[in-house]
Design a protein around this motif. Structure first.
Motif, PDB file in Angstrom:
ATOM      1  N   PHE A  27     -21.547  -8.488 -26.315  1.00 42.24           N
ATOM      2  CA  PHE A  27     -20.853  -9.772 -26.106  1.00 42.24           C
ATOM      3  C   PHE A  27     -20.760 -10.545 -27.426  1.00 42.24           C
ATOM      4  O   PHE A  27     -19.730 -11.123 -27.753  1.00 42.24           O
ATOM      5  N   ILE A  31     -17.224 -11.620 -29.790  1.00 42.05           N
ATOM      6  CA  ILE A  31     -16.756 -12.924 -30.251  1.00 42.05           C
ATOM      7  C   ILE A  31     -16.933 -13.080 -31.756  1.00 42.05           C
ATOM      8  O   ILE A  31     -16.816 -14.168 -32.296  1.00 42.05           O
ATOM      9  N   PHE A 278     -33.408 -20.293  -7.869  1.00 38.93           N
ATOM     10  CA  PHE A 278     -32.851 -18.950  -7.849  1.00 38.93           C
ATOM     11  C   PHE A 278     -33.439 -18.096  -8.965  1.00 38.93           C
ATOM     12  O   PHE A 278     -33.657 -16.903  -8.798  1.00 38.93           O
ATOM     13  N   MET A 279     -33.710 -18.729 -10.120  1.00 44.00           N
ATOM     14  CA  MET A 279     -34.313 -17.963 -11.212  1.00 44.00           C
ATOM     15  C   MET A 279     -35.694 -17.456 -10.813  1.00 44.00           C
ATOM     16  O   MET A 279     -36.168 -16.451 -11.323  1.00 44.00           O
ATOM     17  N   ILE A 281     -36.459 -16.008  -8.203  1.00 41.21           N
ATOM     18  CA  ILE A 281     -36.297 -14.661  -7.642  1.00 41.21           C
ATOM     19  C   ILE A 281     -36.344 -13.642  -8.771  1.00 41.21           C
ATOM     20  O   ILE A 281     -37.005 -12.615  -8.680  1.00 41.21           O
ATOM     21  N   ASN A 312     -26.775 -22.282 -29.566  1.00 36.77           N
ATOM     22  CA  ASN A 312     -25.521 -22.876 -29.085  1.00 36.77           C
ATOM     23  C   ASN A 312     -24.561 -23.239 -30.223  1.00 36.77           C
ATOM     24  O   ASN A 312     -23.364 -23.341 -30.027  1.00 36.77           O
ATOM     25  N   PRO A 316     -21.707 -19.653 -27.405  1.00 37.05           N
ATOM     26  CA  PRO A 316     -21.963 -20.495 -26.228  1.00 37.05           C
ATOM     27  C   PRO A 316     -23.326 -20.168 -25.623  1.00 37.05           C
ATOM     28  O   PRO A 316     -23.688 -19.003 -25.495  1.00 37.05           O
ATOM     29  N   LYS A 317     -24.061 -21.214 -25.252  1.00 35.06           N
ATOM     30  CA  LYS A 317     -25.420 -20.995 -24.759  1.00 35.06           C
ATOM     31  C   LYS A 317     -25.454 -20.210 -23.456  1.00 35.06           C
ATOM     32  O   LYS A 317     -26.475 -19.679 -23.063  1.00 35.06           O
ATOM     33  N   GLU A 318     -24.283 -20.100 -22.801  1.00 35.46           N
ATOM     34  CA  GLU A 318     -24.220 -19.340 -21.551  1.00 35.46           C
ATOM     35  C   GLU A 318     -24.491 -17.862 -21.777  1.00 35.46           C
ATOM     36  O   GLU A 318     -24.696 -17.111 -20.824  1.00 35.46           O
ATOM     37  N   LEU A 319     -24.503 -17.445 -23.068  1.00 31.36           N
ATOM     38  CA  LEU A 319     -24.879 -16.066 -23.361  1.00 31.36           C
ATOM     39  C   LEU A 319     -26.206 -15.728 -22.693  1.00 31.36           C
ATOM     40  O   LEU A 319     -26.383 -14.641 -22.149  1.00 31.36           O
ATOM     41  N   ASP A 321     -27.472 -17.044 -19.982  1.00 28.48           N
ATOM     42  CA  ASP A 321     -27.317 -16.893 -18.521  1.00 28.48           C
ATOM     43  C   ASP A 321     -26.862 -15.475 -18.200  1.00 28.48           C
ATOM     44  O   ASP A 321     -27.337 -14.854 -17.248  1.00 28.48           O
ATOM     45  N   ILE A 322     -25.913 -14.994 -19.014  1.00 30.73           N
ATOM     46  CA  ILE A 322     -25.413 -13.632 -18.810  1.00 30.73           C
ATOM     47  C   ILE A 322     -26.562 -12.640 -19.021  1.00 30.73           C
ATOM     48  O   ILE A 322     -26.767 -11.726 -18.232  1.00 30.73           O
ATOM     49  N   ALA A 325     -28.852 -12.547 -16.037  1.00 34.05           N
ATOM     50  CA  ALA A 325     -28.266 -11.820 -14.908  1.00 34.05           C
ATOM     51  C   ALA A 325     -28.327 -10.314 -15.155  1.00 34.05           C
ATOM     52  O   ALA A 325     -28.639  -9.532 -14.251  1.00 34.05           O
ATOM     53  N   ILE A 328     -31.758  -8.878 -14.523  1.00 32.96           N
ATOM     54  CA  ILE A 328     -32.031  -8.673 -13.093  1.00 32.96           C
ATOM     55  C   ILE A 328     -31.334  -7.411 -12.596  1.00 32.96           C
ATOM     56  O   ILE A 328     -31.934  -6.570 -11.925  1.00 32.96           O
ATOM     57  N   ILE A 329     -30.064  -7.278 -12.960  1.00 31.01           N
ATOM     58  CA  ILE A 329     -29.293  -6.127 -12.467  1.00 31.01           C
ATOM     59  C   ILE A 329     -29.923  -4.822 -12.963  1.00 31.01           C
ATOM     60  O   ILE A 329     -30.099  -3.873 -12.200  1.00 31.01           O
TER      61      ILE A 329
END
Lengths: 356, 304
Positions: A27, A31, A278-279, A281, A312, A316-319, A321-322, A325, A328-329
């Motif tokens: 990712f 970018i 949720f985290m 879990i 950030n 993007p700091k959402e990296l 979050d990805i 996820a 977990i997967i």
């Protein structure tokens, strides 16, 4: 459990984390940034200075509570997706006691507020427990529904009855209900809201470990979790253990408010916790439903959570979050193939033994 | 006040609010009828909504957005399908991960493409069809002049037929009830389950397209819990497309009522109306009469 299984138990989450970082690297490359540079920043910004470490611990504190809540329920064979709602109810009650009983001295008010958080979470979680025990309603669905009801209910309470004038949050809790920050003893941590709740989280891990593995209650709960039919045949009251396990799980989730309401903002507001319910879990999963594992997993997710803010400026700091996820997967997707690989290994060893 | 509640405006408002619930709830029905729990509907709606705006923005054509939303939903569902069918992983955790993933990836790309953490730029929406004669009739006019509402109507009927009147539907349901028996009869259980999950992703994605194209933009987290209301509608509708549609309309009506009452100045706390779908679902899961029972093998990976 033999040695190889234990090794695998530790190895598979670690490999999943490494794999997630590799995918995250792709990712970053897409970018147009350098993954090594970004990851370097991520770790130096979080673990490279006292403030960063304090922030990681601060972010990890609620995750320990929710991770432990999910893990505890899971040990008893229950899937508590409702930590989010339980922590809302708990945190609201914590705040309510904190801004209502303002005349009480700290040594009474602080334990009372903590207890209030536990009771709020426990009662909210007991409802799905009762519905499961008495009516057979699956706790996954009921806890999800209870999350939204808690959200609406606390929203109503704050918006209609308890908001401070001109704001969307409650009044501030009494000074005597506030938990000191660690920066009061370690000036190097100044600016970080890290507070004594972290020790409460660690204590909770120890107590849960003790309950699960050193008491007859824990033995009963684990027996139900492993095989409810056998447990019932063995004389364990399934309904009682289901309700009790949910209540204890909810009480743990309800402690999240201690960190936030008593140690950080000093009031309750909607959305205060982000997605830590949720985290939890993910934390329980990564920590293999084991209190020590939960601490380690919460630290990792806390690191990522604060690390997102550090990087950030570049991505993007959402990296993160990805990344979370993907972790977990990978963990759930790899657990089966890992186990099958282990079985093959075992068979081969057995076969060799027969030949020799 | 009662006039405003039982007006035609109210009917169209209810329908408009219900569309994403209907689509995602029917999607969930396909998935769970095949035996795969789908908590990830929320994430699939969100990714669908984002893909719709992204494709519309690049092409200038909202239909491209609709197609992209379906593809985005299907691809998101593919992750869930591979993880829970191929790798036999926990379907609930996978769904939770899908939701977290969708929140992260949409905001990540939102920032990269639109340089905003809250919303995209405005895009064109779908056209309104002017059909003679019909456009004089209220409500009917809304249904037939709005392409996605008409499409949803077709999907509702088609889903009912597919699930209950075709051999595909029978096979799908058999995989959700008793996969071993289905396998013995030559049904490819995993293949059917893939189909169920991917269809659910496509429908949820379409629901997302409705959301974002209706508002002509994507806003951060715009699925706003709709996937969970859809999940509730699916259960309340007892895992049938028509039941799910009815439940979705009921939930949509409650929301429309809340909006109307608020504008009429009635002081019922909106939060209590928000609770209705969730309370009803809990009641229907626990009540003695008319209890909702999921497919027998729902959530269990198939072991040969």
């Amino acid at each position: 459990m033999d040695k190889r299984e234990k090794l695998l138990e530790i190895l598979s989450p670690v490999l999943a984390v490494v794999a997630a970082f590799l995918v995250g690297g792709i990712f970053i490359l897409i970018i147009g940034q350098n993954p090594l540079f970004i990851y370097g920043k991520l770790f130096s910004g979080t673990l490279g200075n006292p403030y960063g470490i304090a922030q990681v611990l601060f972010k990890a504190t609620p995750l320990i509570f929710t991770g432990l809540a999910v893990a505890f329920a899971f040990r008893a064979g229950l899937f508590n997706i409702g930590a989010q709602g339980q922590l809302y109810m708990g945190a609201f009650l914590t705040a309510y006691l904190g801004f209502t009983l303002v005349n009480l001295p700290g040594f009474i008010l602080i334990p009372l507020c903590i207890l209030g958080g536990m009771i709020g979470g426990a009662l909210w979680a007991a409802i799905p427990g009762i519905l499961k025990a008495k009516r057979g309603a699956h706790e996954v669905i009921t806890t999800i529904m209870m999350n939204f009801i808690a959200l609406a209910l606390t929203n109503y309470l704050v918006a209609r009855h308890f908001h401070a004038p001109e704001t969307v949050h409650t009044q501030a809790i009494a000074f005597s209900a506030r938990i000191p920050r660690l920066s009061t003893i370690f000036p190097g941590l100044s600016g970080s809201p890290l507070n004594y709740s972290i020790f409460l989280a660690l204590l909770a891990c120890f107590i849960i470990y003790y309950i699960l593995w050193k008491t007859s209650l824990g033995y009963e709960l684990r027996a139900v979790g492993l095989n409810p039919f056998a447990a019932e045949y063995g004389g364990i009251n399934i309904a009682r253990s289901t309700i009790l396990a949910m209540a204890i799980s909810g009480a743990l989730a309800g402690l999240v408010g201690v960190n936030y309401v008593m140690g950080y903002k000093y009031y309750f507001e909607q959305g205060f916790s982000g997605g830590v319910g949720f985290m939890g879990i993910a934390v329980a999963l990564l920590g293999r439903n084991n209190p020590i594992g939960v601490i380690l997993a919460a630290l990792l997710f806390g690191l990522l959570s604060f690390g997102g803010l550090v990087i950030n400026a570049y991505v993007p700091k959402e990296l993160v979050d990805i990344l979370q996820a993907i972790v977990i997967i990978f963990v759930i997707a790899s657990s089966r193939p890992f186990r099958e690989y282990l079985m093959r290994l075992k068979k081969r060893t057995l076969a060799r033994g027969e030949q020799g | 006040m009662w006039q405003s509640v039982f007006s035609l405006v109210m009917v169209t408002l209810t329908i408009k609010i219900s569309i994403p619930y209907i689509l995602a709830a029917i999607g969930g029905t396909f998935s769970e009828r095949g035996g795969v729990i789908n908590i990830g509907l929320e994430g699939m709606i969100l990714n669908g909504a984002f893909c719709a705006v992204l494709a519309t923005w690049y092409t200038g054509n909202a239909w491209a957005g609709v197609v992209a939303a379906v593809i985005g939903g299907v691809l998101t569902a593919l992750i869930h399908a591979v993880v829970s069918i191929r790798y036999k992983a926990d379907q609930i955790i996978s769904g939770v991960a899908i939701n977290l993933f969708a929140i992260g990836i949409t905001k990540f790309i939102l920032k990269m493409v639109f340089h905003s953490s809250s919303n995209s730029e405005r895009v064109v929406g779908l056209p309104f069809w002017k059909i003679p004669v019909i456009n004089k009739v209220p409500v009917i006019d809304t249904i037939f002049s709005t392409p996605l509402i008409l499409l949803t109507l077709i999907i509702i009927v088609a889903s009912h037929i597919i699930i209950f009147k075709t051999s595909f539907g029978l096979r799908l349901r058999s995989c959700g009830e008793h996969p071993q028996a289905a396998d013995t009869l030559g049904v490819k259980v995993n293949l059917m389950r893939y189909a169920g999950v991917l269809i659910s992703g496509g429908l949820a994605g379409l629901g997302g397209a409705w959301l974002s194209l209706d508002q002509h933009q994507f806003t951060d987290g715009m699925s706003g819990g709709r996937g969970f209301i859809a999940l509730a509608a699916m259960i309340f509708g007892k895992w049938t497309p028509l039941g799910a549609t009815g439940a979705a309309l009921l939930f949509g009506f409650a929301e429309a009522l809340q909006i109307q009452l608020q504008s009429a100045g009635v002081k019922i706390p909106t939060q209590f109306i928000q609770m209705i779908p969730y309370l009803l679902t809990i009641i229907v899961l626990t009540s003695a009469i008319g209890r909702a029972v999921p497919p027998a093998a729902d959530g269990k990976p198939y072991e040969k």
